[in-house]
Design a protein around this motif. Structure first.
Motif, short mmCIF file in Angstrom:
data_model
loop_
_atom_site.label_atom_id
_atom_site.label_comp_id
_atom_site.label_asym_id
_atom_site.label_seq_id
_atom_site.Cartn_x
_atom_site.Cartn_y
_atom_site.Cartn_z
N ARG A 85 0.86 -1.18 0.00
CA ARG A 85 0.00 0.00 0.00
C ARG A 85 0.89 1.23 0.00
O ARG A 85 1.17 1.79 1.05
N PRO A 86 1.35 1.65 -1.17
CA PRO A 86 2.29 2.76 -1.20
C PRO A 86 1.67 4.10 -0.80
O PRO A 86 2.38 5.03 -0.51
N ASP A 87 0.33 4.19 -0.76
CA ASP A 87 -0.29 5.48 -0.46
C ASP A 87 -0.50 5.70 1.04
O ASP A 87 -1.06 6.70 1.44
N ILE A 88 -0.07 4.79 1.91
CA ILE A 88 -0.24 4.99 3.34
C ILE A 88 0.82 5.98 3.81
O ILE A 88 2.01 5.77 3.61
N PRO A 89 0.38 7.06 4.44
CA PRO A 89 1.35 8.06 4.91
C PRO A 89 2.06 7.58 6.17
O PRO A 89 1.62 6.63 6.80
N PRO A 90 3.12 8.23 6.53
CA PRO A 90 3.75 7.89 7.81
C PRO A 90 2.79 8.22 8.94
O PRO A 90 1.89 9.05 8.80
N GLN A 91 2.99 7.56 10.07
CA GLN A 91 2.11 7.83 11.20
C GLN A 91 2.31 9.25 11.69
O GLN A 91 3.42 9.76 11.71
N CYS A 92 1.20 9.85 12.08
CA CYS A 92 1.31 11.21 12.59
C CYS A 92 1.77 11.17 14.05
O CYS A 92 1.86 10.11 14.65
N THR A 93 2.01 12.31 14.62
CA THR A 93 2.54 12.37 15.99
C THR A 93 1.44 12.47 17.03
O THR A 93 1.73 12.69 18.20
N ASP A 94 0.19 12.28 16.64
CA ASP A 94 -0.91 12.35 17.61
C ASP A 94 -1.05 11.08 18.43
O ASP A 94 -1.90 11.01 19.30
N HIS A 95 -0.25 10.07 18.14
CA HIS A 95 -0.37 8.79 18.84
C HIS A 95 0.73 8.69 19.88
O HIS A 95 1.89 8.87 19.58
N LEU A 96 0.35 8.35 21.08
CA LEU A 96 1.33 8.13 22.13
C LEU A 96 0.99 6.81 22.81
O LEU A 96 -0.15 6.39 22.85
N GLY A 97 1.97 6.17 23.34
CA GLY A 97 1.75 4.94 24.09
C GLY A 97 1.45 3.76 23.20
O GLY A 97 1.90 3.68 22.06
N PRO A 98 0.65 2.80 23.71
CA PRO A 98 0.44 1.54 23.00
C PRO A 98 -0.40 1.67 21.73
O PRO A 98 -0.47 0.75 20.94
N ASP A 99 -1.06 2.81 21.50
CA ASP A 99 -1.89 2.97 20.31
C ASP A 99 -1.09 3.36 19.07
O ASP A 99 -1.63 3.40 17.98
N LEU A 100 0.19 3.62 19.22
CA LEU A 100 1.00 4.05 18.08
C LEU A 100 0.94 3.09 16.90
O LEU A 100 0.65 3.51 15.79
N PRO A 101 1.14 1.76 17.06
CA PRO A 101 1.11 0.89 15.88
C PRO A 101 -0.28 0.73 15.28
O PRO A 101 -0.41 0.35 14.13
N MET A 102 -1.31 1.02 16.02
CA MET A 102 -2.67 0.79 15.54
C MET A 102 -3.24 1.98 14.76
O MET A 102 -4.29 1.87 14.16
N ARG A 103 -2.59 3.13 14.83
CA ARG A 103 -3.09 4.35 14.19
C ARG A 103 -4.49 4.70 14.70
O ARG A 103 -5.37 5.05 13.95
N THR A 104 -4.66 4.54 15.99
CA THR A 104 -5.93 4.89 16.62
C THR A 104 -5.68 5.96 17.67
O THR A 104 -4.57 6.16 18.13
N ARG A 105 -6.75 6.60 18.06
CA ARG A 105 -6.69 7.60 19.11
C ARG A 105 -8.04 7.64 19.80
O ARG A 105 -8.99 7.03 19.35
N GLU A 106 -8.14 8.36 20.89
CA GLU A 106 -9.41 8.48 21.60
C GLU A 106 -10.05 9.81 21.25
O GLU A 106 -9.38 10.83 21.13
N ASP A 107 -11.38 9.77 21.10
CA ASP A 107 -12.09 11.02 20.89
C ASP A 107 -12.36 11.67 22.25
O ASP A 107 -11.92 11.17 23.29
N ASP A 108 -13.08 12.77 22.27
CA ASP A 108 -13.32 13.51 23.52
C ASP A 108 -14.11 12.69 24.54
O ASP A 108 -13.99 12.90 25.74
N ALA A 109 -14.92 11.73 24.06
CA ALA A 109 -15.72 10.90 24.96
C ALA A 109 -14.95 9.66 25.43
O ALA A 109 -15.48 8.85 26.18
N GLY A 110 -13.71 9.48 24.99
CA GLY A 110 -12.91 8.35 25.41
C GLY A 110 -13.07 7.11 24.54
O GLY A 110 -12.54 6.06 24.87
#
Length: 134
Positions: A85-110
């Motif tokens: 998948r050559p169109d996948i960008p590098p991971q952004c810096t909004d991920h910290l901790g164990p969620d970094l490899p998953m490319r997930t984050r929490e919304d305001d409601a958790g």
């Protein structure tokens, strides 16, 4: 066409278990060359042969290799081509901790959500990447 040391049929056969003699290697070389020409890589062919070769029951390694090489199926497809998948960008810096490899984050409601900036399956991915590229 030149051969790399690993794709030279004679060198490939000499590296297999069973201590093949020079006349046996010469006799098997056309079968190995045909396998390489059909698309088998030295690595996948070596793995395929070793999965079928049982040294403890073999009287004639040459006969076993002749049988295996003469009955080869189509070469396996390369996994890289199917999953690239050559169109996948590098991971952004909004991920910290164990969620970094998953490319997930929490919304305001958790709740866990796909990152809209770098997760290719996020509903907002294309829209946000288009705005950051502009």
């Amino acid at each position: 066409m030149g051969h790399t040391p690993d794709s030279d049929p004679a060198a490939f056969l000499a590296g297999l278990p069973g201590n093949l003699t020079e006349p046996q290697i010469i006799g098997l070389t056309p079968l190995a060359a045909t396998a390489f020409a059909r698309g088998w890589s030295p690595q996948t062919l070596r793995t395929y042969i070793r999965n079928r070769y049982r040294a403890d029951n073999v009287v004639s390694p040459s006969a076993v290799y002749r049988r295996i090489l003469s009955r080869l199926p189509a070469p396996p497809r390369r996994a890289v081509a199917r999953h690239a998948r050559p169109d996948i960008p590098p991971q952004c810096t909004d991920h910290l901790g164990p969620d970094l490899p998953m490319r997930t984050r929490e919304d305001d409601a958790g709740r866990v959500m796909k990152c809209p900036r770098c997760h290719p399956y996020s509903p907002d991915y294309r829209r946000s990447s288009a705005t950051t590229d502009a």
